[in-house]
Design an enzyme around this catalytic site. Structure first.
Site, PDB file in Angstrom:
ATOM      1  CD  GLU A  29      -5.168   3.326  -2.512  1.00 46.83           C
ATOM      2  OE1 GLU A  29      -6.041   4.171  -1.997  1.00 46.83           O
ATOM      3  OE2 GLU A  29      -3.952   3.832  -2.883  1.00 46.83           O
ATOM      4  CG  ASP A  46      -9.097   4.771   1.732  1.00 49.73           C
ATOM      5  OD1 ASP A  46      -8.772   5.256   2.884  1.00 49.73           O
ATOM      6  OD2 ASP A  46      -8.412   4.064   0.942  1.00 49.73           O
ATOM      7  CE  LYS A  57      -1.573   6.765  -3.410  1.00 51.91           C
ATOM      8  NZ  LYS A  57      -2.149   5.987  -2.506  1.00 51.91           N
ATOM      9  CG  ASP A  74      -1.539   1.233   1.415  1.00 51.20           C
ATOM     10  OD1 ASP A  74      -1.783   2.017   0.448  1.00 51.20           O
ATOM     11  OD2 ASP A  74      -2.321   1.298   2.439  1.00 51.20           O
TER      12      ASP A  74
END
Ligand code: ADP
Ligand code: MG
Length: 621
Positions: free
Chosen positions: A187, A211, A87, A23
């Site tokens: 994800e 999330d 990211k 992850d």
């Protein structure tokens, strides 16, 4: 060929090489694997440093790089050499960052191109891919150290919203870290795998994955049937997360202590100290009812009730995204059979309660929300290693993919929310006699006009044999693979000339932009349809003028002066409408029809003459 590895900790021979699941998060990253004997996923906790590796890279002097908790400490003392949230920059250009440029404490270079951003650290320039690779290298090192075996292959997760270029950049980062990236998976798909949802092939379910991380929020609706995971819709916000909770607490403390915000712009140390205490307060309030600390002579106090009041508007924004994702999937709340909680911020009790209330059922939060994504990635890795045969993964493409046709119109080839991998195509032809090249411009978006959509790439199919307009048959095929990378092929069927490109767009879209593009397509639907009809009418008119001119030129000798005069007059009417930029579709189509009606009898007569001449051996043209 099977690979053999020796596990140095147990001295046993492992038949399968371990493939890890990673992850790679905006705030935190971690790596997990399937325990070879116990067959369940475990997050790697090397040297008891915890499973979570903060996604922070710090450059010390003399080219030394540190990653994780140690790097995080320099956020305060050495921000120029300490990179966080990389990211957010993956697969993006400077322009893509829009008004979020101030978000970063380090230097991002504007080189005035559409290429990917570079980050300046001292005299060195790094791409987000290189920086992400540093995080991946650290994860790989920890895995190798803990498992005492080389780790060469991985499954890496990305947000469901990541586009082609962001996925490609993630893949490249893996490569740079010495990892063969077997699959990039979404994800939410990984999170649902971690909960074992869908592992029983007889089970059919529709679920929501919520999330909420440090700086990003994602909601995804998945349908699972016979071990097949299908993403029905995704929604979210790339600048919404736990950091906003921290900021709300900081602002509250400033107000309580009568400290003007302006003071903080001068005192960065104080700001950082407040931020860190705010995060601590937030985490404490996930369990306790009250939090107190002091920073210098400032007393920082907050109760859970106050905290909840502060963050209610932020949490409500996530609820709006949930509503949108449901309506995108054409579902009602009652259709959702399970809700999965992912991300550290879902530990906040108000978040848990709000989400459970919204969906009308208790959300799943039995697994560690920081780890679920990595655990699921490890399960996927196990599937790819050939250890499980009952699972297949399907994702969807968030925006329509298509090509530009006459008049700048968007012709959609793969509609949005299509399951991937997928393949679709359409046949086209030329519009001009003797045309030997054809431009294929690939776009992404929901609008009818390509100029409102996002251009991904353009290429030219060259070497089409010269033929009259309309005769060549050009097949355009879109192949979207399981990683979401698009390959476009064009082939002229009569001659076999072929050309293809693989699309790794230079820069990507933020979730916000994707959302905006969807919203725009809805709010502009009416005018888009109207514009499309006008453009189609004008294109038809242009094509007819071209054909009529060609016809008259070739067949002048077979036409009377009067016929030429009427044709010219009607032709002029159409040409005038076009050059006057007329936008009345009906007026244009009426003039077109008039011209066609006038010329049809001549065309039919001349066709007869041509056939007669052909039969008597005369050349037609
Ligand atoms: P990402 O997926 O963006 O990398 P994570 O899922 O690791 O992020 O979530 C990080 C966020 O979770 C941070 O904002 C952190 O403060 C928050 N968080 C972690 N633990 C808790 C907790 N116990 N209570 C509230 N928030 C928490
Ligand atoms: Mg995450």
């Amino acid at each position: 060929m099977a690979k053999v590895a020796i596990n140095l900790s147990t001295g046993t021979i492992q038949k399968e090489e371990i493939i890890v699941g990673i992850d790679l998060g905006t705030t935190n990253s971690l790596v997990a694997y399937i325990h070879p004997e116990e067959k369940h996923p475990i997050a790697i906790n090397d040297l008891d440093m915890g499973t979570i590796v903060p996604s922070v890279v710090h450059f010390k002097g003399a080219g030394e790089v540190v990653v994780g908790n140690e790097a995080k400490e320099y956020l305060l003392t050495d921000p120029a050499h300490t990179i966080y949230s990389v990211k957010r920059l993956l697969g993006k250009s400077y322009q893509d960052l829009g008004n979020h440029k101030d978000y970063f404490g380090y230097k991002i270079i504007d080189d005035n191109t559409e290429g990917m951003v570079k980050i300046r650290v001292g005299d060195h320039f790094y791409s987000p891919i290189e920086l992400s690779a540093e995080i991946l290298k650290e994860l790989r090192k920890r895995a190798e150290h803990a498992l005492k075996t080389p780790v060469n292959r991985a499954v890496i997760t990305v947000p469901a919203y990541f586009n082609d270029s962001q996925r490609q950049a993630t893949r490249d980062a893996g490569k740079l870290a010495g990892l063969e990236v077997l699959r990039i998976i979404n994800e939410p798909t990984a999170a649902s795998l971690a909960y074992g949802i869908g592992l029983d092939p007889s089970e059919e379910k529709t679920i929501a994955v919520y999330d909420l991380g440090g700086g990003t929020f994602d909601i995804s609706i998945l349908h699972i049937q016979q071990g097949i995971f299908e993403v029905l819709s995704t929604n979210g916000d790339t600048y919404l997360g736990g950091d906003d909770f921290d900021r709300a607490i900081v602002d509250y403390w400033l107000k309580e202590n009568n400290i003007p915000t302006a003071e903080l712009t001068q005192n960065k140390e104080l700001l950082q100290a407040l931020r860190l205490s705010a995060e601590e307060a937030k985490k404490t309030l996930s369990q306790a009812d009250n939090f107190v600390t002091t920073i210098g002579n400032i007393t920082c106090n907050i109760t859970r009730a106050t905290f909840e009041e502060l963050i209610t508007p932020i949490v409500q924004r996530t609820v709006q995204s949930c509503e949108r994702s449901l309506s995108d999937a054409n579902l009602r709340k009652e259709d959702i059979q399970a809700v999965v909680m992912v991300g550290g911020s879902t530990r906040v009790p108000l978040v848990y309660r709000t989400v459970s209330d919204f969906f009308g059922k208790e959300a799943n939060n039995s697994l560690n929300p920081d780890e679920v994504v990595a655990l699921g990635a490890a399960i996927q890795a196990d599937v790819l290693a050939g250890n499980r045969h009952d699972i297949l993964l399907l994702d969807v493409t968030p925006l329509t993919l298509g090509i530009e046709t006459m008049g700048g119109l968007m012709d959609s080839i793969i509609p949005r929310n299509s399951k991937i991998p997928t393949k679709a195509g359409r046949q086209y032809t030329t519009s001009i006699d003797g045309q030997i090249n054809m431009k294929i411009a690939v776009y992404q978006g929901e609008r009818d006009l390509v100029k409102e959509n996002r251009k991904l790439a353009e290429f030219e199919l060259k070497g089409i044999p010269a033929m009259p307009a309309g005769l060549p048959k050009i097949d355009v095929n879109f192949i979207l693979n399981a990683d979401g990378i698009l390959k476009v092929e064009a082939q002229e069927l009569r001659s076999g000339v072929k050309q293809h490109i693989e699309i790794k767009p230079q820069y990507g879209l933020t979730d916000k932009q994707v959302e905006q593009m969807l919203m725009d397509s809805i709010t502009h639907a009416r005018e888009d349809v109207a514009t499309r009809m006008v453009i189609e009418a004008r294109t038809t008119a242009e094509q007819l003028l071209y054909q009529v001119d060609r016809f008259v030129q070739k067949n002048r000798q077979h036409l009377t002066n009067e016929e030429i005069a009427t044709t010219t007059a009607k032709r002029q009417r159409v040409a005038d409408l076009l050059s006057s930029d007329n936008q009345e579709k009906d007026t244009i189509l009426k003039a077109v029809d008039d011209l066609e009606e006038t010329t049809r009898p001549f065309a039919e007569r001349i066709m007869d003459i041509s056939i007669r001449e052909a039969m008597t051996g005369k050349k037609i043209e």
